[in-house]
Design an enzyme around this catalytic site. Structure first.
Site, short mmCIF file in Angstrom:
data_model
loop_
_atom_site.label_atom_id
_atom_site.label_comp_id
_atom_site.label_asym_id
_atom_site.label_seq_id
_atom_site.Cartn_x
_atom_site.Cartn_y
_atom_site.Cartn_z
N TRP A 143 0.84 -1.21 0.00
CA TRP A 143 0.00 0.00 0.00
C TRP A 143 0.86 1.25 0.00
CZ3 TRP A 143 -4.07 -1.82 -1.81
CH2 TRP A 143 -4.54 -3.09 -1.41
N ASP B 261 -1.94 6.68 6.27
CA ASP B 261 -2.96 5.71 5.88
C ASP B 261 -3.13 4.77 7.08
OD1 ASP B 261 -4.46 3.62 4.91
OD2 ASP B 261 -3.17 3.18 3.20
N LYS C 99 -11.91 -2.32 7.06
CA LYS C 99 -11.00 -3.20 7.78
C LYS C 99 -11.14 -3.10 9.29
CE LYS C 99 -7.49 -3.50 4.17
NZ LYS C 99 -7.81 -4.89 3.81
#
Length: 355
Positions: free
Chosen positions: A99, A166, A190
């Site tokens: 990511w 993030d 998530k």
């Protein structure tokens, strides 16, 4: 047979959150209409957004001068929205996995990117240490938890520049010093809600500093001005997030979630370290308490498929490791219980006894 959900995302949610959302999908606030079909501008829905924003600010102790947004597009859209809104000339990125790499790729479209450190050479099995953050960058970007590789940054760095993070897979699992960040973003599927909504916490006076023209939909100020209502927001996922925020507060807030996460992870990691069949895949000091990754020891590698089948037969759901690393991954987000962790350990012990 009871099922234990270890999926990496969309993740397990508290049962009461699911049930309360389901009730509102059938009949929202006694209106005779489903939550799935009401207008986002309905007078009954605005209080949902208002309460959710208030709870986010309360639970994370968000300082004055920050806005909370509910947007679509997932964290992947934020990979470009962040540099669009914050990268004027140069930005620094810490590369800790897939990511991070995706975020870096997008940022390079907008300006110079300095990669302050990377653990790519070791397949991202650790969090880099001892790196220096440049002082002439617009921001430092970090990915706090790495779902694929199972590493986590469980602190807020002290650096000479503002940070952007993030926090898709560990937001609301521990206290955060929001004041150190210009922006925190998280795909909610998530650790907070179902898929479809992204949570943004952004410092108001950090915006409007770039020289470029920003497309209307990609400008955070657009959504701040309209209270996340510039276009139709994901109504049902926002409501589910509200129910989950209520649940987190009832359970004792992020401090309680942090305590639970550490205890839950210790139960599983202790068994991984003890059991002769398994081994962890990352440096012990950098182990994630959200995504616990492990593989068979080399001498038992041929048992991987058999253990996967055995675990599935015992009610373990979603423990297959990401295709890029293999092995197993037990994702333990806020809703995962101590009972779930103990059930996985029991399963591992029984499989060891068979071999």
């Amino acid at each position: 047979m009871k099922k234990y959900n270890f999926n990496a995302g969309p993740s397990m949610l508290p049962r009461e959150v699911i049930e309360n959302t389901a009730k509102q999908i059938l009949d929202f606030n006694g209106s005779g209409l489903s939550l799935a079909e009401i207008s986002h501008r309905a007078k009954d829905f605005q209080p949902v957004v208002d309460e959710a924003v208030a709870l986010i600010k309360e639970l994370l102790n968000v300082p004055e001068g920050y806005s909370v947004l509910f947007l679509g597009g997932g964290a992947s859209l934020e990979f470009c929205m962040i540099p669009y809104n914050f990268l004027n000339k140069k930005a620094a990125y810490l590369n800790t996995g897939v990511w991070s790499k995706k975020a870096i790729k997008e940022a390079k479209l907008f300006g110079e990117v300095v990669e302050v450190a990377s653990s790519a050479e070791a397949n991202f099995t650790y969090i880099p240490k001892g790196w220096t953050c440049p002082t002439d960058v617009d921001y430092l970007h970090v990915t706090t938890n790495n779902t694929i590789y199972g590493t986590e940054i469980r602190k807020d760095y002290d650096v000479p520049v503002r940070m952007i993070a993030d926090m898709s897979s560990d937001i609301f699992s521990r206290p955060v010093d929001v004041a150190k960040y210009d922006c925190i973003y998280a795909g909610a599927q998530k650790n907070l809600s179902m898929a479809g909504v992204t949570i943004i916490i952004v410092k108001d006076d950090a915006l409007g500093k770039v020289e470029r023209t920003i497309p209307t939909m990609l400008d955070y100020r657009t959504h701040i001005d309209k209270g996340s209502m510039f276009n139709t927001p994901p109504v049902v996922p926002i409501y589910t997030a509200l129910e989950n925020l209520r649940w987190i507060k009832k359970m004792g807030g992020v401090e309680a979630m942090d305590k639970l996460a550490v205890e839950r992870a210790a139960i599983i990691y202790d068994e991984i370290d003890r059991n002769k069949l398994f081994r962890g895949t990352v440096n012990a000091e950098d182990r994630s308490v959200m995504n616990l990754c492990f593989v068979m020891n080399p001498e038992y590698a041929e048992l991987e498929k058999e253990f996967m089948e055995f675990a599935t037969s015992q009610g373990m759901v979603g423990i297959k490791g990401h295709r890029s690393v293999g092995g197993f991954r037990a994702s333990c987000y806020n809703a995962q219980t101590i009972e779930g962790a103990q059930a996985l350990v029991k399963c591992m012990k029984e499989f060891e006894a068979k071999h």
